[in-house]
Design an enzyme around this catalytic site. Structure first.
Site, PDB file in Angstrom:
ATOM      1  N   CYS A 174       0.890  -1.160   0.000  1.00 32.25           N
ATOM      2  CA  CYS A 174       0.000   0.000   0.000  1.00 32.25           C
ATOM      3  C   CYS A 174       0.931   1.214   0.000  1.00 32.25           C
ATOM      4  O   CYS A 174       1.957   1.179  -0.669  1.00 32.25           O
ATOM      5  CB  CYS A 174      -0.952  -0.028   1.196  1.00 32.25           C
ATOM      6  SG  CYS A 174      -0.164  -0.251   2.807  1.00 32.25           S
ATOM      7  N   LYS A 175       0.594   2.272   0.694  1.00 35.00           N
ATOM      8  CA  LYS A 175       1.496   3.426   0.693  1.00 35.00           C
ATOM      9  C   LYS A 175       2.686   3.194   1.626  1.00 35.00           C
ATOM     10  O   LYS A 175       3.837   3.218   1.196  1.00 35.00           O
ATOM     11  CB  LYS A 175       0.741   4.701   1.091  1.00 35.00           C
ATOM     12  CG  LYS A 175       1.599   5.961   1.028  1.00 35.00           C
ATOM     13  CD  LYS A 175       0.754   7.222   1.081  1.00 35.00           C
ATOM     14  CE  LYS A 175       0.048   7.366   2.417  1.00 35.00           C
ATOM     15  NZ  LYS A 175      -0.695   8.658   2.501  1.00 35.00           N
TER      16      LYS A 175
END
Length: 348
Positions: free
Chosen positions: A129-130
């Protein structure tokens, strides 16, 4: 540059804890199992100053894993790297940061992960994800529960051990809650079809907050996942100011109640509680829950065998409660209520 990356990824383990070539040592990625990697996002442009350089990630994957890898991108927001660099070895399963995905979508992700492993035995899945923590952990822990032989508790502990230098791998209560929902689906797979094909509605009747703070005003709202390109939850209902609500005193505690009267076909719902008042800074907490699986989870964690009683969760009146500590963002402010109870009815 590597110092900046180390600051951004502080608290998380990376390849510097593994025995790898020094050129890859500052990549923020780690093996959770021999076949599943957790990673923060690859990045290009200015973002690569503090994230994984996409070229370094690509070089690591292609030199260490040859062509036996697939990237699972969990970012619903715009990516900060060139997806084309990793195609065709990239699959997008985006959902909003700091939130779980819809339950059936989460189940579909882990089912597809298993299908990929079944068809490609040498495959390694690289999940990101981030920051490579919350959303990544939600999916990886759910996979380990569904197909790795672990309980939800064991998967969360393993993820923390493998991913973190300090702190917990998953810290957002709603994401943890959905991993436990997956455990119920794993234990009682016959419930899946019943939930998938349930076209009934849920009628929300009332909310009750126990021990709210004096001189504070609470505003409640219900939201659902967006089905379009907008990743923000869609508002379904919002209460008015506390002056129109019922407040009583029981055993020295202020009990605040409100009628809702909302009917919806949504099963995954976000409850948000905002505090406003003359002597308080505005603040809010929230929690995602599934209208069928939350009452199941309560009984499951209490050791009650409900295998023959599925209809009692698919229809009929339910009463579920969340303590302050079970709300997302609850650590960011002092508690402004002790417990919140929701009464609703599932109708076919």
């Amino acid at each position: 540059m590597n110092i900046l990356r180390s600051v951004v990824s502080r608290g998380r383990k990376g390849l510097k804890q593994e025995k790898v070539n020094r050129s890859f040592a500052y990549l923020d990625m780690v093996y959770i199992t021999s076949k599943v990697i957790a990673m923060s996002t690859p990045a290009a442009g200015i973002h690569k100053l503090y994230r994984n350089d996409e070229l370094d990630v690509f070089k690591y994957l292609t030199t260490q894993l040859k062509d036996n890898w697939i990237l699972l991108n969990l970012c619903a927001e715009e990516t900060v790297y060139h997806l084309e660099l990793f195609k065709p070895n990239v699959i997008n399963y985006g959902f909003q940061d700091h939130n779980p995905p819809p339950l059936l979508f989460l189940w579909a992700i882990v089912m597809n992960m298993d299908a990929l492993f079944q068809t490609q035995p040498l495959l390694t899945l690289v999940v990101h994800c981030k920051a490579g923590k919350g959303r990544t952990g939600t999916v990886i822990c759910s996979y380990l529960v569904a197909f790795g032989g672990l309980t939800a508790k064991q998967s969360l502990e393993l993820y923390t051990e493998k991913r973190m230098v300090r702190g917990h791998g998953l810290t957002i209560s709603s994401q943890i809650r959905y991993v436990y929902y997956i455990e119920i689906l794993k234990q009682f797979p016959n419930y899946l079809k019943a939930v998938e094909f349930n076209t009934g509605t849920t009628f929300f009747k009332s909310f009750k907050c126990l021990n709210i703070k004096k001189n504070s005003s609470l505003i409640l709202s219900l939201h659902a996942f967006s089905k379009g390109r907008n990743i923000n939850p869609v508002a379904l209902w919002k209460s008015s100011d506390i002056s129109s609500h019922n407040v009583s005193i029981k055993e020295g505690k202020r009990i605040w109640g409100i009628q809702c009267n909302l009917e919806t076909s949504e099963k995954d719902l976000l409850l948000r509680v905002e505090r406003k008042g003359q002597f308080y800074f505005p603040s809010s907490v929230q929690c995602w829950f599934h209208t069928h699986f939350q009452p199941m989870l309560v009984e499951y964690t209490n050791g009650i065998n409900f295998q023959q009683g599925i209809n009692s969760f698919l229809q009929g009146q339910q009463s579920i409660s969340f303590s302050w500590s079970e709300m997302d963002n609850s650590r960011r402010s002092d508690p402004f209520f002790e417990q919140l109870t929701i009464v609703y009815e599932n109708v076919f």
